[in-house]
Structure formats: structure tokens, C-alpha cells
Design an enzyme around this catalytic site. Sequence first.
Site, mmCIF file in Angstrom:
data_model
loop_
_atom_site.group_PDB
_atom_site.id
_atom_site.type_symbol
_atom_site.label_atom_id
_atom_site.label_comp_id
_atom_site.label_asym_id
_atom_site.label_seq_id
_atom_site.Cartn_x
_atom_site.Cartn_y
_atom_site.Cartn_z
ATOM 1 N N HIS A 365 0.803 -1.227 0.000
ATOM 2 C CA HIS A 365 0.000 0.000 0.000
ATOM 3 C C HIS A 365 0.832 1.271 0.000
ATOM 4 C CE1 HIS A 365 -3.912 -1.974 0.985
ATOM 5 N NE2 HIS A 365 -3.104 -2.876 1.546
ATOM 6 N N LYS A 557 -8.983 13.743 4.825
ATOM 7 C CA LYS A 557 -8.093 12.571 4.793
ATOM 8 C C LYS A 557 -7.026 12.798 5.853
ATOM 9 C CE LYS A 557 -7.268 13.546 0.363
ATOM 10 N NZ LYS A 557 -7.511 12.257 -0.285
ATOM 11 N N ARG A 558 -6.200 11.784 6.128
ATOM 12 C CA ARG A 558 -5.099 11.986 7.060
ATOM 13 C C ARG A 558 -4.259 13.189 6.622
ATOM 14 N NH1 ARG A 558 -4.341 8.177 11.382
ATOM 15 N NH2 ARG A 558 -2.393 9.322 11.574
ATOM 16 N N LYS A 563 0.108 14.549 0.846
ATOM 17 C CA LYS A 563 -1.291 14.744 0.420
ATOM 18 C C LYS A 563 -1.570 16.213 0.100
ATOM 19 C CE LYS A 563 -2.970 10.753 3.129
ATOM 20 N NZ LYS A 563 -3.585 9.837 2.155
ATOM 21 N N THR A 665 -8.998 6.184 -1.756
ATOM 22 C CA THR A 665 -10.312 5.545 -1.883
ATOM 23 C C THR A 665 -11.428 6.558 -1.667
ATOM 24 O OG1 THR A 665 -9.910 4.768 0.374
ATOM 25 C CG2 THR A 665 -9.743 3.144 -1.377
ATOM 26 N N LYS A 669 -15.315 7.457 -3.460
ATOM 27 C CA LYS A 669 -16.574 7.706 -2.742
ATOM 28 C C LYS A 669 -17.179 9.037 -3.174
ATOM 29 C CE LYS A 669 -14.487 5.169 1.034
ATOM 30 N NZ LYS A 669 -13.648 5.306 2.242
HETATM 31 C C1 26Q Z 1 3.811 0.805 10.008
HETATM 32 C C2 26Q Z 1 4.779 0.483 10.940
HETATM 33 C C3 26Q Z 1 4.630 0.825 12.269
HETATM 34 C C4 26Q Z 1 3.481 1.478 12.659
HETATM 35 C C5 26Q Z 1 2.510 1.799 11.747
HETATM 36 C C6 26Q Z 1 2.684 1.476 10.419
HETATM 37 C C7 26Q Z 1 1.635 1.813 9.433
HETATM 38 C C8 26Q Z 1 0.287 1.806 9.767
HETATM 39 C C9 26Q Z 1 -0.672 2.137 8.846
HETATM 40 C C10 26Q Z 1 1.976 2.152 8.136
HETATM 41 C C11 26Q Z 1 1.004 2.487 7.199
HETATM 42 C C12 26Q Z 1 -0.340 2.475 7.559
HETATM 43 C C13 26Q Z 1 -1.405 2.825 6.631
HETATM 44 C C14 26Q Z 1 -1.254 2.995 5.337
HETATM 45 C C15 26Q Z 1 -2.368 3.375 4.464
HETATM 46 O O1 26Q Z 1 -3.471 3.650 4.919
HETATM 47 N N1 26Q Z 1 -2.143 3.412 3.152
HETATM 48 C C16 26Q Z 1 -3.195 3.783 2.205
HETATM 49 O O2 26Q Z 1 -3.819 2.585 1.758
HETATM 50 C C17 26Q Z 1 -4.957 2.875 0.972
HETATM 51 C C18 26Q Z 1 -5.635 1.556 0.633
HETATM 52 O O3 26Q Z 1 -4.878 0.857 -0.299
HETATM 53 C C19 26Q Z 1 -4.576 3.660 -0.269
HETATM 54 O O4 26Q Z 1 -5.749 4.028 -0.947
HETATM 55 C C20 26Q Z 1 -3.788 4.914 0.103
HETATM 56 O O5 26Q Z 1 -3.310 5.554 -1.069
HETATM 57 C C21 26Q Z 1 -2.630 4.535 1.014
HETATM 58 O O6 26Q Z 1 -1.957 5.705 1.467
#
Ligand code: 26Q
Length: 822
Positions: A365, A557-558, A563, A665, A669
Amino acid sequence: MSTEQTSATSGPTPVEAFKQNILAKLKYAVGKDPRNAYSHDWFEAVALAARDHLVDNWEETEAQVDRKQHKRVYYLSLEFLIGRLLVDCLSNLGLLETARAALAELDVDLETIRQVEPDAALGNGGLGRLAACFMESMATLGLAAHGYGIRYEHGLFKQVVSDGWQQEHTETWLDFGNPWEFERPEVSYNIGFGGSVRTEDDGGEMPRLTWEPNETLRAIAYDTPVVGWRGSSVNTLRLWRARAMEDLQLERFNAGDHFGAVADVVRAESISRVLYPADSTEAGQELRLRQEYFFVSASLQDLLHRHMAAHGDIRSLPDKAAIQLNDTHPAIAVAELMRQLVDVYRIDWNEAWGMTVATLSYTNHTLLPEALESWPVSLMERLLPRHMQIIYLINAYHIDSLRAQDIHDFDLLRSVSLIEEDHGRRVRMGNLAFLGSHSINGVSALHTDLMRETVFRDLHRLYPQRISNKTNGVTFRRWLYQVNPLLTGSLVDALGENLLDAPEERLRDLEPHADKAGFRKQFAAHRQHSKRALASLVQERLGIHLDTEAIFDVQVKRIHEYKRQLLNLLHTVALYQAIRNEPTTDWVPRVKIFAGKAAASYHQAKLIIKLANDIARTINADPTVRGLLKVVFIPNYNVSLAEVIIPAADLSEQISTAGLEASGTSNMKFALNGALTIGTLDGANVEMSQLIGAEHMFIFGMTAAQVEQRKRAGELDMSAVVAGSERLAGALEAVRRGVFSPDDPQRYEALVEQLVRDDRFMVCADFDAYWHAQRRVDAAWQKPAQWWKSAVLNTARAGWFSSDRTIGEYAVDIWKVPTNRD
Ligand code: 26Q
């Protein structure tokens, strides 16, 4: 919508029966009388009554898979961002209007009790919400699928904005209990940590290796049913809670050590205490690795147990189970499955490796280097000594096999190794997930191409068949039917009730309606309705009045530099200045809407939130732009807030630096609900522009290739660009000088300095293109027939972005399981 169950020929009507069930639940399960019941009591009673309607199908779904010996799908994810479930459940069961009527007879408003359900926020953002959409689509398509994750006691923090700054507060979704979950204390597994590996010669070909952990805890299952559309099949989301082996060390307690007696409990149970924030700077934390191993081990033990009970032969695992890893977060599954097969089931290494690769698949991702997981070898050795051995062995066999193929290129071998040697020895979880999987997928066409060229360039050269694309999707049940019932009603009137069963195909039939003035008028009226609902939420929460005739221009969004909320904020400032400087121009009224959380330790993101709030306060207080520009930052963005905001948007901001947003995503929507997109050619925006038509969107800015080229050339100093753009210079200067921060004029000096001198995210580089795209938005808004035609076409052409389509592709290409559409 008229999807309600029809009444039986005799007996009480469905409404009467549901009403009686609600009253029974209120009395016997909640222990309340209608006269003294709070909203939450009613919510619980209705949830329990609704639940009764899915239990039979839940059992039946499971029994059928057992009987037919179907292949099962397991979706392993550290995040499930589910949100509220009441309306989801009622709507998929076709009971929404029945419940509404039953409650009305009891003088209770369904809308009121809907609001008291807490959001299940067991995820950070896109990746977690995708997992939730996928669970619903898998049930809808009749796949025998289980989700596996952690039952965090505290989900994503609650964001409070105080004096413009984000503060994080603990989230407590379980405080009033959770009517959707079934605790399964009998489903429990031991999970080990630490200790050592014992070698034992049992006379066989290879010595027997046994891991002897020095710490063991238990994983307890909690099941939540996931109902598919029309209630036909009901799957399970199984979340694990960590418990100590013993609640109390009685000996220590009796010796007077009252705190020491429960220390193990606190330590063990901290594993499922709180969701880890999506903050790469904290990625090295031991607790995170414990969470990952805890839920992977419990899930694999559980699914192997189920497999053996159903098939009795471990070797048929790849034929009967497909395990999808949601990013690298569960990547330790590669080593854990090998350990189970080799050490526990006594399968020979090579065969076990073949089975592992055939069973596992992995979704990537992100390409951001700082977000790629890796763990220090020293930590792995201490926490998971047997797994570290296995990882070394996988690596050694792999390198050997490459040498056997006459591949000796040192750089190549180093780049595909599981061990990173440069920055202290670390295990690369991306490479582990890649090697241990038969399929690796990206989440949009562009992202998948970039995966092949960047992070997995060398592994892709060695295994050119493994990477494929599976563009993300969203569930239309939640993101269209539930959030926009009026629009859904018009769609059903226009295209017929069966639209709801195959919207990804049938929505296209809406295209001719885009040319009908009457239909466009209805469409616009529904938007007005949603905008009024959002405006009253903003009035209530922020005390700010919004003009619903203005363009609702939304970025939710975050908060992250890539972004580019800053690009949007600079446009806001430039527009503010332009309106003040050119008061006679025929400006189009705008409402700029922002929402989103920043990771707690991401200082720049928190400063961006403060800037948004500073800009909002200043502009909203300036009478010279009153009626033309309003800015709001709505605190605590979550699934429920998204459900109000998305149908109310006229303009959807999808403006990430090209090449950095894997998919997005919310872009889907918004388009589904008829918002027009202003966006870069990034992530799934690229496919949206192909399917919806670039002429019905506002595409601007550098392409991923151009961004890459700039970065390579090191051309990140934007002084000349700024000097050449009066508008950009004016906006930056105002922010730098403290126009929006008179209480602390230097607050944004460093931020502006960085944008100008080291523009890594191409904010300055893309500014003028963005400004002009926004003026195209204004021009389009002034031609309502054209605007609403584009809006209708966005809805009509968004069908492909259904997560049913995405899951169908996973089912055929990766999992090799049939769906009920086959
Ligand atoms: C990793 C290591 C330690 C702690 C936390 C993490 C961590 C946690 C969550 C790293 C990444 C995330 C989340 C990533 C995320 O939400 N990515 C998004 O995924 C969506 C679904 O595929 C995409 O639409 C987005 O583009 C992408 O940013």
C-alpha cells in the site's frame, strides 16, 4: 428504497414482530423499561434484535462451506476501520424501514439512536477502511472469508482541536459494551515470545528444532458477523484479545507483592490495548512487533486447526486456504507458517516452502521509503529466535538458488536479500512478504507500475509473474445506499430496483439521464439536502454558518505533507487576497472544508492543522470576503463524519504529489456521490480520469515521471518559481509574515522557508497549475447544466470502483475461488 421483507401470510406484521423483539431485548437483555431507557439502551435493543435476523444465515453460511469443502479466504490485517454497524446491518438485511417504523411506534427516532453507536475505529485511514469494505464485499459475493485482526481496547485517538492545535484523547469505544461481538473464550491459543531453540536428534534425517519461549500468553477470539447485501451470506471478522495465562500470581499476592502479582497481566494485555499509530518514526517499537506476531500466530493456529478439522491433511492447505496479507504488517506470517509446517507438522523444508508460497499473497500500500517496515535483527533474535533462524534459512536458500542460476551480481543479491546490512542489520519485511508469496499486488495501475520500477525492481526482475494490479474499490452499500438514500432513491426510480444488486454494471445506464434537465435538477436537489445536513453539523459543532449555495470544496483525509493540504491552504490564502484586491470581480462563493488527523508525533502535520485553523479564523472574521469565502476545519474526522461530508461535497480535492498516493479511496466515494474531482494524475485518479473522462474532472499538475525527473535533477529550490508567480509569492509572504498568526508571527517562518528552498512535495512547483484548475472549477460552476451533467456522469461511470469488482479480481486471479456471480 423498497427492499423490505414481505410479511408472512399470517401472524404479526414484520413491523409488529420487530417491535416486540426490540421490547423483549430492552427488557431481558438490557434490563430496562421503555420509560427509563436512554438512547443507548434503545440502540442496544435494536442492535440485538437486528442481530437475531442474521444468526441463522451465519450458521448456514458456515455449515455450507463445511459441507461443500470450499476453499477459504483469510484476510489478515492489523486494521479494520469499520465505523458504525447498525444501519449497515439493517440495510443489508432489508430491515431498515421495518426498524424505523417499529421504533416510531415506540416513539423513538431511528436517526437519534443511530448517532449514539460509537465508531469502531480500529484503523488509521485508507488501508483500514479498505479492509472493512473488502469484508462487506466478500460477504456480498458469497466468498467463504474470514477477517483476522486485533480487538484493540482503544481505537484511533479522538482528535480535539484546542486553540487550533490538535490534541489526542483516548478513544473508548467499548465503554458501553459492544452488541455486535460474540466472545469465544473457548477459542484460544498460546502465543510465545523470547526464550531459545532446542535441537534434538530424534533419529530422523534432520534434527528436530523446538522453540521454547520464556513468555507465553493467550489469544482469545471475539467474533463479529459481517452481513452481505440482501443478507444472503454472513461471514466472520475474528479479532484477538491478549490475556495473561493467569489473572493473578497468587503466591506473589499472598507474599504481599500486590502490584507484582498482576505485572504479567498488564504486560501481556498491553498487546491488544491500543491501535498503533500510522507513524513511521515509531516503527521500531517492540510492542508493534509483538502485536504483529501475536495476531499472526493466533490466526494461523486457528486456520490450521480449522483446516485439519475439515480436511485432515495438512498438505491440501494451498488448495483449501488462501491467506492475504494486508501490507507487511502481518508479514511475519511467512516465517510463522514455515515454523508451523516444519517444526509442528514435520513437513520437509522444501515442501513446506512450496506450500507457504502457494498459500500466501501480499498487498503493498505504499512506496514511501520511510513507511517500509524493517525490524532490527537483534530485536527479532530476542523476541522470536526461531523465526529469525527461519528467515536466515529462507535467505540462504534463496541466494543459493540465484547463484545456481548463475546470478552473481553483488548489488542485485544485496537488494533482494531479506537482511539489510547498511543501517544496522535489519529484516526487510517487504522482501520477506514478496519471497513468501505467490502473488504481490499494488492498489492502482500507476502504483503497481511504480512498484515494479522502484521498491521491488530487482525482485520483479527475478519473478516477473508475481506482481499484478488490483485497483482498490469501495462498498456501494455504505458509500452510496446508506450515506445518500435520496440519491439512491432517484437512481432506483430511474433504473429499477435491481440496480442495487449489480451497480457496478447497471450504473452506466444512468448516462442518458445526464442530458435530462429534470434528472439533473433532482440530482442537485439531493446535493442541497446533504449540504444542509453538513451545514447544520458545522453550525452545531463550530458555530459557523455555511451558505449552501456556495461550492463545497472538500479535502478530508489523514494530514500528510504528500497529500498536500498545504497546496489547498495556499490556494485558500491566494483566493482570499484576490477577493480583497479585486472586489469587483464576479467571484464564485466557496466553502473550503478540511478534516483529518495527524499522527501524534508528526510535528509538521500538526502545524498544518494549526495553519488551517489560523487561516479559517482570520478569513471567517473578515467582513470584506463575507459571503464569498468561508473556511472550516472540522475536528475528529472518522467514518461517521465521512458519511455526512462525502454526499455534501461539490468538489473533491485529490491533490497528492504525483507518484506518492498509492490509490486513494475517498476519491472514489466522492465521485460515486457525484462530486467533481480536482486532482493530480496520481493513484486511482489516473483510472478515474480514463473511465469518467478527464473533461468531467479538473486534472492539473506534474505527472509522476516529471516529479521523479525533478527530484533526480535535484531541482527543489523554488525561489525562481516563487519570484515568477505573484499570487504564490503573495500567499507565502502573508503566511510567513504572520498575517494569520499575529499572536506568534514567526510560527510559520520555517514552514514557508522549507516550501521555497526544499520543495520535496512540489507544492510551489504545482501552485500555478492548481490555481488555474480552480478557476476552471469556478467557470464550470457558473454553467449549471454543464456542471450537473458532469456530476451525473461521475456517478454513472464510477461503477468500476466498486469493491465487488476488486474482490472479484482477487478471487479469480489470486485466491482461485468462485464467487456467487460466477
Ligand atoms: C507501520 C509500521 C509501524 C506502525 C505503523 C505502520 C503503518 C500503519 C498504517 C503504516 C502504514 C499504515 C497505513 C497505510 C495506508 O493507509 N495506506 C493507504 O492505503 C490505501 C488503501 O490501499 C490507499 O488508498 C492509500 O493511497 C494509502 O496511502
